[in-house]
Design a protein around this motif. Sequence first.
Motif, PDB file in Angstrom:
ATOM      1  N   PRO A 202       0.796  -1.235   0.000  1.00 29.02           N
ATOM      2  CA  PRO A 202       0.000   0.000   0.000  1.00 29.02           C
ATOM      3  C   PRO A 202       0.827   1.282   0.000  1.00 29.02           C
ATOM      4  O   PRO A 202       0.373   2.317  -0.486  1.00 29.02           O
ATOM      5  CB  PRO A 202      -0.832  -0.110   1.279  1.00 29.02           C
ATOM      6  N   SER A 203       2.021   1.240   0.543  1.00 26.52           N
ATOM      7  CA  SER A 203       2.854   2.433   0.645  1.00 26.52           C
ATOM      8  C   SER A 203       3.796   2.537  -0.553  1.00 26.52           C
ATOM      9  O   SER A 203       4.437   1.562  -0.928  1.00 26.52           O
ATOM     10  CB  SER A 203       3.665   2.385   1.945  1.00 26.52           C
ATOM     11  N   ARG A 204       3.896   3.736  -1.143  1.00 23.51           N
ATOM     12  CA  ARG A 204       4.788   3.931  -2.291  1.00 23.51           C
ATOM     13  C   ARG A 204       6.236   3.687  -1.906  1.00 23.51           C
ATOM     14  O   ARG A 204       6.986   3.043  -2.643  1.00 23.51           O
ATOM     15  CB  ARG A 204       4.638   5.344  -2.851  1.00 23.51           C
ATOM     16  N   SER A 205       6.646   4.189  -0.737  1.00 24.85           N
ATOM     17  CA  SER A 205       8.034   4.003  -0.315  1.00 24.85           C
ATOM     18  C   SER A 205       8.343   2.526  -0.100  1.00 24.85           C
ATOM     19  O   SER A 205       9.419   2.042  -0.463  1.00 24.85           O
ATOM     20  CB  SER A 205       8.313   4.798   0.964  1.00 24.85           C
ATOM     21  N   ALA A 206       7.392   1.777   0.492  1.00 26.70           N
ATOM     22  CA  ALA A 206       7.592   0.343   0.691  1.00 26.70           C
ATOM     23  C   ALA A 206       7.655  -0.385  -0.649  1.00 26.70           C
ATOM     24  O   ALA A 206       8.473  -1.287  -0.845  1.00 26.70           O
ATOM     25  CB  ALA A 206       6.472  -0.232   1.557  1.00 26.70           C
ATOM     26  N   ARG A 207       6.782   0.021  -1.592  1.00 29.04           N
ATOM     27  CA  ARG A 207       6.806  -0.590  -2.929  1.00 29.04           C
ATOM     28  C   ARG A 207       8.156  -0.369  -3.593  1.00 29.04           C
ATOM     29  O   ARG A 207       8.765  -1.300  -4.125  1.00 29.04           O
ATOM     30  CB  ARG A 207       5.695  -0.011  -3.807  1.00 29.04           C
ATOM     31  N   ASN A 208       8.609   0.874  -3.600  1.00 31.83           N
ATOM     32  CA  ASN A 208       9.874   1.191  -4.264  1.00 31.83           C
ATOM     33  C   ASN A 208      11.029   0.430  -3.631  1.00 31.83           C
ATOM     34  O   ASN A 208      11.914  -0.076  -4.336  1.00 31.83           O
ATOM     35  CB  ASN A 208      10.137   2.695  -4.206  1.00 31.83           C
ATOM     36  N   ARG A 209      11.027   0.379  -2.304  1.00 35.66           N
ATOM     37  CA  ARG A 209      12.105  -0.326  -1.606  1.00 35.66           C
ATOM     38  C   ARG A 209      12.075  -1.816  -1.938  1.00 35.66           C
ATOM     39  O   ARG A 209      13.101  -2.422  -2.251  1.00 35.66           O
ATOM     40  CB  ARG A 209      11.961  -0.113  -0.111  1.00 35.66           C
ATOM     41  N   ALA A 210      10.901  -2.424  -1.862  1.00 36.11           N
ATOM     42  CA  ALA A 210      10.786  -3.864  -2.099  1.00 36.11           C
ATOM     43  C   ALA A 210      11.158  -4.214  -3.536  1.00 36.11           C
ATOM     44  O   ALA A 210      11.872  -5.198  -3.784  1.00 36.11           O
ATOM     45  CB  ALA A 210       9.372  -4.335  -1.775  1.00 36.11           C
ATOM     46  N   VAL A 211      10.682  -3.427  -4.489  1.00 40.72           N
ATOM     47  CA  VAL A 211      11.003  -3.698  -5.894  1.00 40.72           C
ATOM     48  C   VAL A 211      12.508  -3.603  -6.135  1.00 40.72           C
ATOM     49  O   VAL A 211      13.094  -4.433  -6.842  1.00 40.72           O
ATOM     50  CB  VAL A 211      10.235  -2.724  -6.818  1.00 40.72           C
ATOM     51  N   ALA A 212      13.154  -2.588  -5.542  1.00 47.09           N
ATOM     52  CA  ALA A 212      14.603  -2.435  -5.713  1.00 47.09           C
ATOM     53  C   ALA A 212      15.355  -3.655  -5.178  1.00 47.09           C
ATOM     54  O   ALA A 212      16.307  -4.140  -5.801  1.00 47.09           O
ATOM     55  CB  ALA A 212      15.078  -1.167  -5.009  1.00 47.09           C
ATOM     56  N   VAL A 213      14.923  -4.170  -4.027  1.00 45.76           N
ATOM     57  CA  VAL A 213      15.575  -5.345  -3.437  1.00 45.76           C
ATOM     58  C   VAL A 213      15.361  -6.559  -4.319  1.00 45.76           C
ATOM     59  O   VAL A 213      16.309  -7.302  -4.626  1.00 45.76           O
ATOM     60  CB  VAL A 213      15.028  -5.606  -2.014  1.00 45.76           C
ATOM     61  N   VAL A 214      14.120  -6.787  -4.750  1.00 46.46           N
ATOM     62  CA  VAL A 214      13.810  -7.979  -5.559  1.00 46.46           C
ATOM     63  C   VAL A 214      14.546  -7.934  -6.890  1.00 46.46           C
ATOM     64  O   VAL A 214      15.074  -8.946  -7.361  1.00 46.46           O
ATOM     65  CB  VAL A 214      12.285  -8.101  -5.777  1.00 46.46           C
ATOM     66  N   GLU A 215      14.600  -6.766  -7.514  1.00 43.30           N
ATOM     67  CA  GLU A 215      15.300  -6.649  -8.803  1.00 43.30           C
ATOM     68  C   GLU A 215      16.780  -6.963  -8.654  1.00 43.30           C
ATOM     69  O   GLU A 215      17.399  -7.543  -9.544  1.00 43.30           O
ATOM     70  CB  GLU A 215      15.116  -5.239  -9.375  1.00 43.30           C
ATOM     71  N   PHE A 216      17.363  -6.578  -7.522  1.00 42.88           N
ATOM     72  CA  PHE A 216      18.794  -6.829  -7.305  1.00 42.88           C
ATOM     73  C   PHE A 216      19.051  -8.276  -6.901  1.00 42.88           C
ATOM     74  O   PHE A 216      20.132  -8.823  -7.161  1.00 42.88           O
ATOM     75  CB  PHE A 216      19.315  -5.895  -6.210  1.00 42.88           C
ATOM     76  N   ALA A 217      18.087  -8.917  -6.285  1.00 44.63           N
ATOM     77  CA  ALA A 217      18.284 -10.247  -5.689  1.00 44.63           C
ATOM     78  C   ALA A 217      18.502 -11.329  -6.738  1.00 44.63           C
ATOM     79  O   ALA A 217      18.122 -11.184  -7.899  1.00 44.63           O
ATOM     80  CB  ALA A 217      17.081 -10.600  -4.812  1.00 44.63           C
ATOM     81  N   SER A 218      19.121 -12.416  -6.283  1.00 44.06           N
ATOM     82  CA  SER A 218      19.374 -13.562  -7.160  1.00 44.06           C
ATOM     83  C   SER A 218      19.311 -14.848  -6.347  1.00 44.06           C
ATOM     84  O   SER A 218      19.936 -14.953  -5.288  1.00 44.06           O
ATOM     85  CB  SER A 218      20.750 -13.452  -7.822  1.00 44.06           C
ATOM     86  N   GLY A 219      18.605 -15.813  -6.874  1.00 42.12           N
ATOM     87  CA  GLY A 219      18.531 -17.109  -6.221  1.00 42.12           C
ATOM     88  C   GLY A 219      19.810 -17.910  -6.345  1.00 42.12           C
ATOM     89  O   GLY A 219      19.938 -18.979  -5.738  1.00 42.12           O
ATOM     90  N   LEU A 220      20.773 -17.419  -7.118  1.00 37.47           N
ATOM     91  CA  LEU A 220      22.047 -18.130  -7.287  1.00 37.47           C
ATOM     92  C   LEU A 220      23.009 -17.883  -6.130  1.00 37.47           C
ATOM     93  O   LEU A 220      24.007 -18.592  -6.001  1.00 37.47           O
ATOM     94  CB  LEU A 220      22.715 -17.717  -8.599  1.00 37.47           C
ATOM     95  N   SER A 221      22.730 -16.872  -5.322  1.00 35.02           N
ATOM     96  CA  SER A 221      23.598 -16.615  -4.178  1.00 35.02           C
ATOM     97  C   SER A 221      23.564 -17.809  -3.238  1.00 35.02           C
ATOM     98  O   SER A 221      22.509 -18.404  -2.998  1.00 35.02           O
ATOM     99  CB  SER A 221      23.124 -15.360  -3.447  1.00 35.02           C
ATOM    100  N   GLY A 222      24.738 -18.166  -2.712  1.00 41.31           N
ATOM    101  CA  GLY A 222      24.828 -19.372  -1.899  1.00 41.31           C
ATOM    102  C   GLY A 222      24.856 -19.151  -0.400  1.00 41.31           C
ATOM    103  O   GLY A 222      24.821 -20.113   0.362  1.00 41.31           O
ATOM    104  N   SER A 223      24.905 -17.905   0.051  1.00 36.54           N
ATOM    105  CA  SER A 223      24.949 -17.628   1.487  1.00 36.54           C
ATOM    106  C   SER A 223      24.720 -16.140   1.704  1.00 36.54           C
ATOM    107  O   SER A 223      24.803 -15.332   0.759  1.00 36.54           O
ATOM    108  CB  SER A 223      26.300 -18.026   2.085  1.00 36.54           C
TER     109      SER A 223
END
Length: 334
Positions: A202-223
């Motif tokens: 619901p919050s724009r700041s939370a949306r922007n923050r979450a999207v930035a994290v997810v876009e950067f994230a990778s399931g290939l990281s091992g730890s």
Amino acid sequence: MDTPRLILPSDVELAGQDSRLLARLCNNGRYVRVRRSVYTEAAQWQELDEASRYGLRATAFQLTTKRPPIFSHTTAALLWGLWVLGLPENLHILTDESNGGRSRGDITRHLRRQDDVVVRCGPFLLTDKLTTTIELITRLKFEQAVAVCDSSMHLVRYPKPGNVFTSLAVPTSDHAPQWNTDTPLGQPLLKSNLLNAAESLPSRSARNRAVAVVEFASGLSGSAGESISRVRMSQLGFVAPTLQHGFVLRDGRNAFVDFWFEKQRKVGEFDGRKKYLRKDWAGGKSLEDRIIDEKNREDQIRAQCAGFFRWIWADLMDLNGFERLLRQAGIPKR
């Protein structure tokens, strides 16, 4: 070891003894007070690691509530095996009622509608993996949020038996959940599902923050160490590496490295060190054999690249020092 038995004053009274006996046993060191009116034997408490003690606190809290609590945030993350740095101090509980109680003592309550976000793990109720991940990545520092998000998408290459998660329709089982796992559990989340959940905040700041994290994230990281290493590299402006690049060893086995800098033909690896001491690592081999095997693996990879360098947690905590380490290894900036 088995989960220590928790003892309530009512248990002592049923045995025909004065419930004040528990306080006396606690005062003389035979018992430990896990939380108010809940005790366990001191010898068993001392054998537990910190994560298991935290889990026993959660069990003790559940024993003292009228309704089973719904664990959330970092408490739920421990059961899911998500990469949370350090243990939380408090137990985190979900409530869907504005008058559902205030946070006090070591209990932090979070208000949100429960809908269908709750699952069962043995005797515990907790938020599902997607909800737990989204709640954390909007609250944690960026690098810590990336570690959690990476782990939520991580597909374990060699899965082991772990915590079992079921719907609420499944009755409580005898499964005793583990709180000290560092292996992500449950089905890996898809980036598309994480992005959809992030866009629904619901919050724009939370949306922007979450999207930035997810876009950067990778399931290939091992730890978690690898995740934070990647964030540090980006913050410092270095070129992005390829994750989990494979090499073929002389005996035909595949060896995957944490970071591969293709143009420089350099290999970088985060070295948590603790893995060498874990009995379940490297098939239970002796410490000496583990170190020798790792040295042989590294030598064979070195023969196929232009350089191999490692770093540890202390290097990550010193941003200037980590920058020097990467420069000395010949890694260029963007």
